[in-house]
Design a protein around this motif. Structure first.
Motif, short mmCIF file in Angstrom:
data_model
loop_
_atom_site.label_atom_id
_atom_site.label_comp_id
_atom_site.label_asym_id
_atom_site.label_seq_id
_atom_site.Cartn_x
_atom_site.Cartn_y
_atom_site.Cartn_z
N GLU A 105 0.83 -1.20 0.00
CA GLU A 105 0.00 0.00 0.00
C GLU A 105 0.87 1.26 0.00
OE1 GLU A 105 -3.40 2.10 2.82
OE2 GLU A 105 -2.77 0.04 3.25
N LEU A 106 1.96 1.22 0.76
CA LEU A 106 2.88 2.36 0.81
C LEU A 106 3.51 2.60 -0.55
CD1 LEU A 106 4.46 4.48 2.46
CD2 LEU A 106 6.08 2.69 3.03
N LEU A 107 3.93 1.54 -1.22
CA LEU A 107 4.51 1.69 -2.55
C LEU A 107 3.48 2.22 -3.54
CD1 LEU A 107 6.78 -1.46 -2.94
CD2 LEU A 107 7.49 0.93 -2.77
N GLU A 108 2.26 1.77 -3.41
CA GLU A 108 1.19 2.25 -4.30
C GLU A 108 0.98 3.75 -4.12
OE1 GLU A 108 -3.57 1.59 -4.49
OE2 GLU A 108 -2.35 -0.22 -4.34
N GLU A 109 0.98 4.21 -2.87
CA GLU A 109 0.83 5.64 -2.59
C GLU A 109 2.05 6.42 -3.09
OE1 GLU A 109 -1.82 7.34 -1.32
OE2 GLU A 109 -2.89 5.44 -1.45
N ALA A 110 3.23 5.81 -2.96
CA ALA A 110 4.46 6.48 -3.41
C ALA A 110 4.45 6.66 -4.92
CB ALA A 110 5.68 5.67 -2.98
N GLU A 111 3.88 5.72 -5.65
CA GLU A 111 3.79 5.82 -7.11
C GLU A 111 2.95 7.03 -7.53
OE1 GLU A 111 5.25 4.17 -9.58
OE2 GLU A 111 6.35 2.94 -8.18
N LYS A 112 2.02 7.43 -6.69
CA LYS A 112 1.14 8.54 -7.00
C LYS A 112 1.83 9.90 -6.85
CE LYS A 112 -2.98 6.02 -5.56
NZ LYS A 112 -4.07 5.94 -4.57
N LEU A 113 2.98 9.91 -6.14
CA LEU A 113 3.68 11.20 -5.91
C LEU A 113 4.31 11.72 -7.15
CD1 LEU A 113 5.34 10.66 -2.42
CD2 LEU A 113 3.24 11.83 -2.94
#
Length: 113
Positions: A105-113
């Protein structure tokens, strides 16, 4: 802006910088360890057939190193504040405080940055 507020902002910026430097050093250490491997071992890794696993690839959780490398790249791209906010958004003060199960989930959110 008061002097106290300015001083607190400097402290926050220094903490963010220290976290970014720690992440960068960790990423550089891992990179050096990979490049220091003997040529024969690196060639063997390239020629080695991938192992067949009984578990689906999606079930494999990313490692702390995977997440740290991604966040280090974002920090180096000038997104230190967003990375820090992302970590605190998961209820942690630092990356290692986040549970392994939340890494995807953290990586998924990081991809959005």
């Amino acid at each position: 802006m008061s002097k106290m507020k300015l001083a607190l902002d400097v402290v926050t910026d220094l903490r963010n910088l220290a976290g970014s430097i720690e992440t960068l050093v960790f990423a550089l250490e891992n990179n050096q360890m990979d490049s220091a491997a003997p040529v024969e071992k690196r060639e063997a890794k390239k020629n080695k057939e991938p192992k067949k696993t009984t578990q689906p690839q999606e079930a494999k959780l990313p490692t702390l190193e995977d997440v740290r490398a991604k966040l280090a790249a974002l920090s180096q791209a000038g997104k230190q504040v967003q990375v820090k906010e992302l970590i605190t958004g998961f209820g942690a003060k630092k990356l290692s405080d986040i549970q392994v199960e939340k890494y995807p989930e953290l990586l998924e959110e990081a991809e959005k940055l």
